[in-house]
Design an enzyme around this catalytic site. Structure first.
Site, PDB file in Angstrom:
ATOM      1  N   TYR A 151       0.866  -1.194   0.000  1.00  9.95           N
ATOM      2  CA  TYR A 151       0.000   0.000   0.000  1.00  9.95           C
ATOM      3  C   TYR A 151       0.896   1.236   0.000  1.00  9.95           C
ATOM      4  CZ  TYR A 151      -3.248   3.598   1.648  1.00  9.95           C
ATOM      5  OH  TYR A 151      -3.998   4.730   1.761  1.00  9.95           O
ATOM      6  N   GLU A 239      -3.543   7.634  -3.776  1.00  9.61           N
ATOM      7  CA  GLU A 239      -3.553   6.328  -3.117  1.00  9.61           C
ATOM      8  C   GLU A 239      -3.336   5.229  -4.148  1.00  9.61           C
ATOM      9  OE1 GLU A 239      -6.371   3.982   0.018  1.00  9.61           O
ATOM     10  OE2 GLU A 239      -7.281   4.606  -1.867  1.00  9.61           O
TER      11      GLU A 239
END
Length: 428
Positions: A151, A239
């Protein structure tokens, strides 16, 4: 490869929660009406423009175009993804009955079939509400098999008062759950706004995450290039979930979500040209044209307030007395009687509104302007829902005199609690 949810809370990164709350995510200030989001296929194009590697991805806006794209892709192992601005697409459901907005396919015929069931239909996810959001395009992407998923996000952090790189070895899943269950899994790296992320800092993050030796340099460069986009394009957040090491030895951004600062629209015309108003409530789009800060909610009490803080307090006190606000509406400090009338028109497009609560504290805003707008709107729009008004501050006496002389049935109050209680009482 299923689209991840927007995280709403990460340790030490309080700005992320402000950027992503499902209710009132865009009302930090009266002038900041919207954090622009763009579709995934547009995000992939932006990443590629900065030399950041992604799976090959192509958008299609019709079933036939999806067929043609799939036919000429060069591989039959593809993913088709509904392009809707909401998280949870993979677990969503279309109003046509199709389950899921993300599917693996292996033929052009399948691409056309899925596209025909997605395009023009509404996808309902836990982030869209029951009404769902229209799907006007799909994205076809090559299947790339990750050996590990990470991530990565870049955003503004209130604690450090600057940008940070947030990463985790546990990608491809709900990052909120990761942060809640194992805070140590979240790595937060402050970034010097002017200098950016140095090679040493970027390589250190790649080392901490455990990238294989041959991919550490590629991962580090990806982090640096992400910040380059963040700064140059006035992003509020980027993101990547997941950021993957693939089985064939590459580092790829498998899924991307961007947010951009609407205050930078004047210098980011190329980015803001990507805005898809079909993904927004029509009332919000209309309000934006008139400089009104409006967000539709699910209650039955329309709210017209000046100042984001007072607007949120107004909604809180309505809830305290058992009511439900139908919207957030901040008219700002420069509203005119005509602007107030337009605000009423927008409120009344919601047939579920059973009462309207006006709560104004006149500082920059003049209460008499609000009163003039209220009277004008009531007469011209033939208002037939109860109207509760609380006016305090600049030109308050003149405003109250206007209301008294109007002869209209307007419930006027000085106290916030009393006014809110009345609004709840009549909203039946």
């Amino acid at each position: 490869m299923v689209a991840s949810e927007y995280p709403r809370q990460l340790p030490t990164v309080t700005m992320l929660s402000c950027a992503r709350k499902a209710v009132l995510p865009r009302v930090a200030t009266a002038g900041q009406r919207r954090f622009l989001s763009i579709h995934e296929y547009q995000s992939m194009e932006l990443l590629n423009a900065y030399g950041i590697a992604t799976p090959k991805s192509v958008a299609a806006h019709t079933p036939q175009e999806a067929f043609n794209v799939a036919k000429g892709f060069g591989t039959n192992k593809l993913v088709i993804k509904a392009q809707v601005l909401a998280g949870g697409r993979g677990k969503g459901k279309f109003d046509t009955g199709l389950q899921g907005g993300v599917h693996l396919i292996d033929s052009a015929e399948q691409a056309k079939d899925y596209a025909s069931k997605m395009i023009g239909s509404k996808l309902i996810t836990k982030q869209t509400g029951a009404s769902g959001k229209i799907c006007n395009a799909v994205m076809l992407a090559e299947q790339r098999i990750p050996s590990h998923e990470y991530y990565a996000a870049i955003l503004n952090d209130r604690a450090s008062q600057g940008p940070v790189l947030v990463t985790s070895r546990q990608g491809g899943m709900n990052i909120e759950e990761v942060a809640a269950s194992d805070p140590s899994a979240i790595i937060t790296t402050p970034i010097n706004f002017k200098a950016g992320l140095s090679s040493e800092e970027a390589h250190e993050v790649a080392n901490k995450l455990g990238f294989t030796e041959g991919n550490k340099a590629a991962a580090a460069k990806t982090f640096q290039d992400l910040y380059k986009i963040f700064k140059e394009k006035d992003a509020t957040q980027i993101e990547i979930n997941p950021l993957a090491e693939t089985q064939d030895g590459h580092v790829l951004c498998m899924d991307a979500k961007f947010g951009f600062d609407d205050n930078a629209a004047f210098r980011q015309t190329d980015i803001f040209a990507l805005r898809d108003v079909s993904q927004e409530a029509p009332s919000e789009v209309e309000a934006d044209k008139y400089g009104l800060n409006f967000i539709k909610l699910d209650g039955n009490i329309g709210c017209l307030v000046n100042g984001a803080g007072l607007a949120m307090a107004t909604m809180d006190v309505l809830k305290l007395h058992g009511g439900d606000p139908a919207n957030f509406l901040d008219v700002g400090g420069g509203a005119t009687p005509d602007t107030v009338k337009k605000a009423f028109e927008i409120l009344l497009t919601d047939k579920g509104v059973k009462a309207i609560f006006i709560n104004i504290f006149g500082g920059i805003m003049r209460c008499d302007y609000i009163a003039e707008g209220v009277i004008k709107a009531t007469k011209e729009l033939q208002l037939d829902v109860p109207l509760i008004v609380r006016l305090q501050g600049t030109k308050e006496a003149e405003a109250k005199q206007l209301i008294r002389e109007s002869g209209l049935k307007i419930f006027a109050f000085d106290g916030l609690d009393e006014a809110a209680e009345k609004a709840v009482q009549v909203a039946v």
